[in-house]
Motif scaffolding. Structure first.
Motif, PDB file in Angstrom:
ATOM      1  N   ALA A  91       0.816  -1.196  -0.058  1.00 44.75           N
ATOM      2  CA  ALA A  91      -0.252   0.135   0.040  1.00 44.75           C
ATOM      3  C   ALA A  91       0.869   1.219  -0.008  1.00 44.75           C
ATOM      4  O   ALA A  91       1.913   1.251   0.762  1.00 44.75           O
ATOM      5  CB  ALA A  91      -0.881  -0.038   1.287  1.00 44.75           C
ATOM      6  N   GLY A  92       0.311   2.343  -0.596  1.00 41.46           N
ATOM      7  CA  GLY A  92       1.140   3.479  -0.523  1.00 41.46           C
ATOM      8  C   GLY A  92       0.066   4.793  -0.898  1.00 41.46           C
ATOM      9  O   GLY A  92      -1.076   4.558  -0.644  1.00 41.46           O
ATOM     10  N   TYR A  93       0.490   5.851  -1.057  1.00 42.35           N
ATOM     11  CA  TYR A  93      -0.392   7.050  -1.146  1.00 42.35           C
ATOM     12  C   TYR A  93       0.484   8.247  -2.045  1.00 42.35           C
ATOM     13  O   TYR A  93       1.619   8.166  -2.026  1.00 42.35           O
ATOM     14  CB  TYR A  93      -0.733   7.723  -0.076  1.00 42.35           C
ATOM     15  N   LEU A  94      -0.501   8.904  -2.588  1.00 48.00           N
ATOM     16  CA  LEU A  94       0.323  10.018  -3.404  1.00 48.00           C
ATOM     17  C   LEU A  94      -0.581  11.442  -2.553  1.00 48.00           C
ATOM     18  O   LEU A  94      -1.688  11.751  -2.918  1.00 48.00           O
ATOM     19  CB  LEU A  94      -0.088   9.964  -4.940  1.00 48.00           C
ATOM     20  N   ASN A  95       0.283  12.170  -2.030  1.00 47.91           N
ATOM     21  CA  ASN A  95      -0.187  13.515  -1.686  1.00 47.91           C
ATOM     22  C   ASN A  95       0.827  14.464  -1.401  1.00 47.91           C
ATOM     23  O   ASN A  95       2.174  13.948  -1.510  1.00 47.91           O
ATOM     24  CB  ASN A  95      -1.058  13.128  -0.244  1.00 47.91           C
ATOM     25  N   LEU A 148       7.565  11.091  -4.189  1.00 49.60           N
ATOM     26  CA  LEU A 148       6.451  11.174  -5.330  1.00 49.60           C
ATOM     27  C   LEU A 148       6.772  10.319  -6.419  1.00 49.60           C
ATOM     28  O   LEU A 148       5.963   9.673  -6.805  1.00 49.60           O
ATOM     29  CB  LEU A 148       5.718  12.603  -5.463  1.00 49.60           C
ATOM     30  N   TYR A 149       7.798  10.613  -7.141  1.00 52.01           N
ATOM     31  CA  TYR A 149       8.267  10.146  -8.343  1.00 52.01           C
ATOM     32  C   TYR A 149       8.374   8.413  -8.175  1.00 52.01           C
ATOM     33  O   TYR A 149       7.789   7.975  -9.153  1.00 52.01           O
ATOM     34  CB  TYR A 149       9.591  10.649  -8.575  1.00 52.01           C
ATOM     35  N   ASP A 150       8.956   8.034  -7.216  1.00 52.63           N
ATOM     36  CA  ASP A 150       8.990   6.668  -6.836  1.00 52.63           C
ATOM     37  C   ASP A 150       7.959   5.904  -6.940  1.00 52.63           C
ATOM     38  O   ASP A 150       7.725   4.903  -7.434  1.00 52.63           O
ATOM     39  CB  ASP A 150      10.017   6.397  -5.490  1.00 52.63           C
ATOM     40  N   ASN A 151       6.616   6.666  -6.028  1.00 51.55           N
ATOM     41  CA  ASN A 151       5.598   6.121  -6.086  1.00 51.55           C
ATOM     42  C   ASN A 151       4.756   6.066  -7.214  1.00 51.55           C
ATOM     43  O   ASN A 151       3.881   5.134  -7.551  1.00 51.55           O
ATOM     44  CB  ASN A 151       4.650   6.717  -4.817  1.00 51.55           C
ATOM     45  N   GLU A 152       4.793   6.847  -8.049  1.00 47.39           N
ATOM     46  CA  GLU A 152       4.140   7.075  -9.168  1.00 47.39           C
ATOM     47  C   GLU A 152       4.689   5.966 -10.183  1.00 47.39           C
ATOM     48  O   GLU A 152       3.962   5.239 -10.979  1.00 47.39           O
ATOM     49  CB  GLU A 152       4.404   8.416  -9.793  1.00 47.39           C
ATOM     50  N   GLN A 153       6.173   5.597 -10.122  1.00 44.58           N
ATOM     51  CA  GLN A 153       6.615   4.735 -11.034  1.00 44.58           C
ATOM     52  C   GLN A 153       6.224   3.250 -10.470  1.00 44.58           C
ATOM     53  O   GLN A 153       6.084   2.576 -11.382  1.00 44.58           O
ATOM     54  CB  GLN A 153       8.229   4.656 -10.769  1.00 44.58           C
ATOM     55  N   ALA A 154       6.104   3.159  -9.260  1.00 43.44           N
ATOM     56  CA  ALA A 154       5.760   1.823  -8.604  1.00 43.44           C
ATOM     57  C   ALA A 154       4.255   1.544  -8.999  1.00 43.44           C
ATOM     58  O   ALA A 154       3.682   0.636  -9.080  1.00 43.44           O
ATOM     59  CB  ALA A 154       5.830   1.872  -7.160  1.00 43.44           C
ATOM     60  N   LEU A 155       3.525   2.786  -9.074  1.00 43.27           N
ATOM     61  CA  LEU A 155       2.042   2.402  -9.412  1.00 43.27           C
ATOM     62  C   LEU A 155       2.007   2.111 -11.022  1.00 43.27           C
ATOM     63  O   LEU A 155       1.256   0.958 -11.130  1.00 43.27           O
ATOM     64  CB  LEU A 155       1.396   3.909  -9.451  1.00 43.27           C
TER      65      LEU A 155
END
Length: 600
Positions: free
Chosen positions: A84-88, A96-103
């Motif tokens: 699980a993660g979040y973008l905020n 933010l970049y890492d989470n977007e790539q993981a998404l």
């Protein structure tokens, strides 16, 4: 082996059966259907999208209105082994970049996004290049312009239907009357969604509503006699009252913290985190606090001012007792609350239709306060839910109020409102009725009126109670600008003697109530119970998560009952899934074995 909804429930979440409509909802969304879910707080709404998220290919996008709570929600899922993660906006540019790539790479099972970020073109483009399993729109009542938690960004979420028509959407809320449900459907284009409306009843919550009579003393008596050492929330209407009440409670020995929109964001976040992670914090707050709070052991919610609607009252009291154990909802109210709320409504920037709807909701709330019958029956009826018999767990059921024939007194009161020109508030009219020669009464020459002193034998408190109830019954209105009492058309029949009126006789509650135990533990088991809780506290500090993320009290109580001595036995405890057994199990087994071998 192919995963099923039940296997996910057992191995990830640690429960052996679904509750209520959960299974039907999970199967509908897993199968690709849209769904609208109305389920009371604590009823298990989150599982309705979390399990489909783990069964469908891709990542589930959860629309959540509160950035401050996303970290706690994600921590709880990670403790279960869910990716699980979040973008905020709390993330750094790199995070933010890492989470977007993981998404995009499919490395998340669930990701939380605030509505204002979700509807941005950049985010929509990101989602177009990702495999989305479903959209979950949490706190969906925020879409309703008639509602108490309206969020304008929710109005733009129809973009999900337009841009991703093949991706199932599930909208969830605990609070929605018929009008709000229809607005959710219209605003989110959920006309073809399957509707799952569970009962609204929370039988573990004891509803208690009392007129204000030195409200601080009423509150402190309630806390010290019944909830000393418990976590709870005290709601106030204004920021100033929040600050003063929190300071006063601290002086009285309570660990009380203020929370309102005027505080710096870092202070709000700090206070919220303490409330979530500590056992005995009392949060004193405006309605800015509470939505999305997933703390299961809130033992009380107290209102020092009347909420503006039954929806708001239900939503706010629903934050108590999410674990199903006994909890109390105390509301203290007075006529001044009605005046203040009606003035707030009249100053609203909404349309005339909106203001009329708000007025209707306020009137319904006042009527709930002035009831002489079961409060839960009327509360549920407001949401089109039915409770055939009185609940036995509200103040009017436990101590049925006395009633009296108030026809003559009501006629005197209404006549005095008329004689004083319908230009004054309740205090001045009461002074005239009681024959009080105050400076204002003399300056207006109201001591010359025929109604001066005709109610001298009735106390101020009794007159004020009568005026509240006449307003609740629709015989009186309140001027929205000045707070003066106004006669309504319906009072004519009462003044002419064509109808009688029975009113509730307010009485001080003299029965001392003891502390209500949330979890009942036998005396001989208390040392092990405290040792298990201490183990949980140590682990929560070690892993930096709230204690309930480790295990709920109900899980600790189940351990106390079955005394597991192996990991396999521990897996039979409610709320213990694979990941938690592996991560935390040995620590609890060590405590249990120590007590087993020592013969304690």
């Amino acid at each position: 082996m192919k995963q099923t909804p039940l296997s996910v429930l057992e191995h990830i979440f640690g429960y052996d059966k679904f509750r209520g409509q959960q299974e039907a909802i999970v199967e509908a969304v897993t199968g690709g259907d849209d769904a609208l879910v109305i389920m009371p707080t604590g009823g298990g709404k989150s599982l309705c999208y979390q399990i489909p998220a783990l069964l469908r290919p891709g990542v589930a996008i959860v629309v959540s209105p509160l950035i401050a709570l996303m970290q706690d929600q994600v921590e709880a899922l990670r403790a279960l082994g869910v990716r699980a993660g979040y973008l905020n906006s709390t993330l750094s540019s790199r995070e933010l970049y890492d989470n977007e790539q993981a998404l995009q790479s499919g490395d998340f099972d669930v990701i939380y996004i605030a509505p204002e970020r979700l509807v941005q073109a950049r985010t929509i483009n990101l989602l177009r290049h990702s495999q989305i399993s479903l959209f979950a729109i949490d706190e969906a009542h925020c879409v309703a312009q008639w509602g108490h938690d309206f969020r304008a960004d929710y109005l733009r979420l129809e973009v999900l239907h337009n841009e991703f028509p093949a991706v199932p959407r599930i909208a969830l809320t605990a609070t929605a009357d018929t009008r709000t449900r229809q607005e959710i459907i219209d605003r989110l284009a959920l006309h073809n969604a399957r509707q799952f409306i569970s009962g609204f009843d929370r039988p573990n919550i004891q509803y208690r509503i009392q007129p204000k009579d030195r409200a601080r003393q009423q509150l402190i008596k309630f806390l010290k006699q019944e909830h000393d050492g418990d976590a709870g929330i005290v709601y106030c209407l204004s920021r100033d009252k929040v600050e003063k009440t929190a300071m006063w409670l601290r002086e009285e020995g309570f660990d009380a913290l203020p929370y309102h929109a005027g505080l710096p964001a870092e202070i709000r976040a700090k206070h919220q985190r303490r409330f979530l992670r500590e056992d005995s914090v009392v949060m004193v707050a405006t309605i800015a606090f509470g939505m999305g709070i997933d703390k299961p052991d809130v033992r009380f919610v107290a209102h020092l001012d009347m909420p503006k609607s039954i929806e708001a009252y239900y939503q706010e009291t629903g934050r108590a007792g999410r674990d199903g154990a006994p909890a109390t909802a105390l509301l203290l109210y007075g006529f001044e609350d009605v005046v203040k709320l009606r003035q707030m409504t009249s100053n609203s920037e909404g349309s005339e239709a909106f203001r009329r709807a708000e007025q209707d909701r306020l009137n319904a709330m006042l009527a709930l306060c002035e009831l002489a019958t079961c409060r839960r029956q009327i509360l549920l009826r407001y949401f089109d839910d039915d409770l055939p018999e009185p609940c036995g767990n509200c103040d009017t059921c436990i101590t049925p109020p006395l009633t009296w024939d108030a026809t003559e007194a009501a006629q005197k009161a209404l006549s005095c409102v008329y004689r004083t020109g319908q230009r004054f508030g309740v205090q001045h009219v009461v002074d005239v009725l009681r024959g009080e020669k105050t400076e204002r009464v003399k300056s207006m020459e109201h001591h010359q009126l025929s109604t001066f002193g005709i109610g001298a034998g009735v106390s101020q408190t009794e007159w004020k109670a009568l005026f509240r109830q006449l307003a609740a019954l629709g015989y009186l209105d309140v001027d929205r600008e000045f707070g003066s009492l106004l006669l309504t058309e319906s009072c004519r029949a009462l003044l002419r003697g064509e109808v009688n009126v029975e009113l509730r006789k307010d009485a001080k509650i003299t029965t001392k109530r003891g502390k209500r135990q949330a979890i009942e533990v036998d005396h001989e088991d208390l040392p092990l119970w405290h040792a298990l809780r201490q183990c949980r506290r140590r682990l929560s500090e070690e892993y930096g998560v709230p204690p309930y993320v480790i295990f709920h009290d109900a899980s600790l109580k189940h351990m106390l009952e079955v005394r597991p001595q192996s990991t396999q036995q521990l897996m039979q405890v409610s709320g213990v899934g694979d990941a938690k057994a592996q991560k935390y199990g040995q620590s609890f087994l060590d405590v249990l074995r120590e007590y087993e071998y020592s013969g304690r």
